[in-house]
Design a protein around this motif. Sequence first.
Motif, PDB file in Angstrom:
ATOM      1  N   ASN A  10       0.833  -1.209   0.000  1.00 31.82           N
ATOM      2  CA  ASN A  10       0.000   0.000   0.000  1.00 31.82           C
ATOM      3  C   ASN A  10       0.864   1.253   0.000  1.00 31.82           C
ATOM      4  OD1 ASN A  10      -2.841   1.151   0.439  1.00 31.82           O
ATOM      5  ND2 ASN A  10      -1.709   2.085   2.118  1.00 31.82           N
ATOM      6  N   SER A  11       1.940   1.229   0.798  1.00 30.88           N
ATOM      7  CA  SER A  11       2.853   2.367   0.845  1.00 30.88           C
ATOM      8  C   SER A  11       3.554   2.566  -0.500  1.00 30.88           C
ATOM      9  CB  SER A  11       3.883   2.152   1.951  1.00 30.88           C
ATOM     10  OG  SER A  11       4.821   3.201   1.983  1.00 30.88           O
ATOM     11  N   SER A  59      -6.956 -11.998  -3.664  1.00 26.22           N
ATOM     12  CA  SER A  59      -8.203 -11.229  -3.594  1.00 26.22           C
ATOM     13  C   SER A  59      -7.874  -9.764  -3.356  1.00 26.22           C
ATOM     14  CB  SER A  59      -9.108 -11.751  -2.475  1.00 26.22           C
ATOM     15  OG  SER A  59      -8.467 -11.612  -1.219  1.00 26.22           O
ATOM     16  N   ALA A  60      -8.871  -8.923  -3.535  1.00 26.87           N
ATOM     17  CA  ALA A  60      -8.663  -7.479  -3.425  1.00 26.87           C
ATOM     18  C   ALA A  60      -8.341  -7.085  -1.983  1.00 26.87           C
ATOM     19  CB  ALA A  60      -9.902  -6.735  -3.895  1.00 26.87           C
ATOM     20  N   PRO A  61      -7.379  -6.192  -1.774  1.00 25.66           N
ATOM     21  CA  PRO A  61      -7.065  -5.694  -0.431  1.00 25.66           C
ATOM     22  C   PRO A  61      -8.250  -4.912   0.120  1.00 25.66           C
ATOM     23  CG  PRO A  61      -5.275  -5.221  -1.957  1.00 25.66           C
ATOM     24  CD  PRO A  61      -6.435  -5.663  -2.788  1.00 25.66           C
ATOM     25  N   GLU A  62      -8.362  -4.881   1.435  1.00 33.64           N
ATOM     26  CA  GLU A  62      -9.439  -4.147   2.088  1.00 33.64           C
ATOM     27  C   GLU A  62      -9.232  -2.643   1.876  1.00 33.64           C
ATOM     28  OE1 GLU A  62     -11.287  -3.558   6.585  1.00 33.64           O
ATOM     29  OE2 GLU A  62      -9.864  -5.178   6.156  1.00 33.64           O
ATOM     30  N   SER A  63     -10.184  -1.994   1.234  1.00 29.55           N
ATOM     31  CA  SER A  63     -10.008  -0.589   0.859  1.00 29.55           C
ATOM     32  C   SER A  63      -9.872   0.341   2.056  1.00 29.55           C
ATOM     33  CB  SER A  63     -11.171  -0.121  -0.028  1.00 29.55           C
ATOM     34  OG  SER A  63     -12.394  -0.281   0.667  1.00 29.55           O
ATOM     35  N   ALA A  64     -10.530   0.010   3.166  1.00 23.09           N
ATOM     36  CA  ALA A  64     -10.453   0.875   4.346  1.00 23.09           C
ATOM     37  C   ALA A  64      -9.052   0.893   4.946  1.00 23.09           C
ATOM     38  CB  ALA A  64     -11.453   0.418   5.397  1.00 23.09           C
ATOM     39  N   LYS A  65      -8.357  -0.240   4.895  1.00 24.19           N
ATOM     40  CA  LYS A  65      -7.031  -0.340   5.481  1.00 24.19           C
ATOM     41  C   LYS A  65      -5.927  -0.068   4.465  1.00 24.19           C
ATOM     42  CE  LYS A  65      -6.023  -3.594   8.385  1.00 24.19           C
ATOM     43  NZ  LYS A  65      -5.812  -4.925   8.987  1.00 24.19           N
ATOM     44  N   TYR A  66      -6.171  -0.483   3.222  1.00 26.36           N
ATOM     45  CA  TYR A  66      -5.134  -0.364   2.182  1.00 26.36           C
ATOM     46  C   TYR A  66      -5.718   0.324   0.944  1.00 26.36           C
ATOM     47  CZ  TYR A  66      -3.673  -4.178   5.258  1.00 26.36           C
ATOM     48  OH  TYR A  66      -3.378  -4.940   6.344  1.00 26.36           O
ATOM     49  N   ARG A 125      -7.049   0.442  -4.770  1.00 25.41           N
ATOM     50  CA  ARG A 125      -7.228   1.190  -6.017  1.00 25.41           C
ATOM     51  C   ARG A 125      -6.445   0.559  -7.161  1.00 25.41           C
ATOM     52  NH1 ARG A 125      -3.126   3.939  -8.048  1.00 25.41           N
ATOM     53  NH2 ARG A 125      -2.458   4.617  -5.993  1.00 25.41           N
ATOM     54  N   TRP A 126      -5.184   0.219  -6.853  1.00 19.18           N
ATOM     55  CA  TRP A 126      -4.342  -0.417  -7.870  1.00 19.18           C
ATOM     56  C   TRP A 126      -4.930  -1.765  -8.296  1.00 19.18           C
ATOM     57  CZ3 TRP A 126      -2.033  -5.170  -6.962  1.00 19.18           C
ATOM     58  CH2 TRP A 126      -1.171  -5.636  -7.952  1.00 19.18           C
ATOM     59  N   TYR A 127      -5.388  -2.572  -7.346  1.00 18.45           N
ATOM     60  CA  TYR A 127      -5.928  -3.900  -7.644  1.00 18.45           C
ATOM     61  C   TYR A 127      -7.137  -3.794  -8.579  1.00 18.45           C
ATOM     62  CZ  TYR A 127      -7.432  -8.742  -6.789  1.00 18.45           C
ATOM     63  OH  TYR A 127      -7.785 -10.063  -6.939  1.00 18.45           O
ATOM     64  N   LYS A 128      -8.014  -2.845  -8.286  1.00 22.70           N
ATOM     65  CA  LYS A 128      -9.205  -2.659  -9.116  1.00 22.70           C
ATOM     66  C   LYS A 128      -8.817  -2.248 -10.528  1.00 22.70           C
ATOM     67  CE  LYS A 128     -13.579  -0.126  -9.297  1.00 22.70           C
ATOM     68  NZ  LYS A 128     -14.446   0.877  -8.589  1.00 22.70           N
ATOM     69  N   THR A 162      -2.543   1.066   9.505  1.00 21.60           N
ATOM     70  CA  THR A 162      -2.740   2.047   8.446  1.00 21.60           C
ATOM     71  C   THR A 162      -3.341   3.296   9.047  1.00 21.60           C
ATOM     72  OG1 THR A 162      -3.164   0.297   6.862  1.00 21.60           O
ATOM     73  CG2 THR A 162      -3.887   2.522   6.253  1.00 21.60           C
ATOM     74  N   GLU A 163      -2.707   4.438   8.766  1.00 21.14           N
ATOM     75  CA  GLU A 163      -3.197   5.688   9.328  1.00 21.14           C
ATOM     76  C   GLU A 163      -4.480   6.097   8.645  1.00 21.14           C
ATOM     77  OE1 GLU A 163      -0.252   8.626   9.040  1.00 21.14           O
ATOM     78  OE2 GLU A 163       1.185   7.627  10.349  1.00 21.14           O
TER      79      GLU A 163
END
Length: 229
Positions: free
Chosen positions: A16-17, A43-50, A55-58, A98-99
Amino acid sequence: MGFADVLTDAGLSVLNSWLTTRSYIVGYSASQADVATFKALKSAPESAKYPHAARWYKHISSYSDEFATLPGDSSKQYTSYGPEVSAVTLNPAKAPATEEEDDDVDLFGSDDEEEDAEAERIRNERLAEYKKKKEGKTKPAAKSVVTMDVKPWDDETDMKALEAAVRGIEKDGLVWGASKLVPVGFGIKKLQINLIIEDDKIGLDDLQEEIAEFEDYVQSSDIAAMQKL
């Protein structure tokens, strides 16, 4: 160099970073590096945390029918790409949380030479949002608290009528407050009255001139005290 443990919180945090200012794993277009990393995630990363990884995965999923035709070496593993290995050998149990995105807007973009059009677009959107918020905030009007002395002609002046005349002055930005009669000698009392004014709307000189027009009651007026709110 390369990613590691992308199925763990630690690995996803690093990914994510890495994608914070990038649209693709390497370069400025989709490649086999994206395909390899995409497949490793399962599978897709959790959008709230990553959010950046999600966004990249989608985005990369839209290339799913073209994976085989994307440039790059399809034999390489996802671990062949990404930051230094030392940056990803984290203990998942101690992976940094994740901040949460702050309401304020980050005006400082990355100086990374690989910053691409997607990162610039995001930064411009945040700048526009920040400016919109700033424009929507109206600066509070400057106000002052004033104590005014209004002096009658003599001890026979009807002070109730004098005060009623003064309070009868109504203006936008003017609020009359408490008042009292203060002895000045020889049985004469002056009206001491408080008022709040908006500095941009009310001029004290003009107000005193208007009060002086009650010539049957008013001899003169003075500003006894004034303080900014």
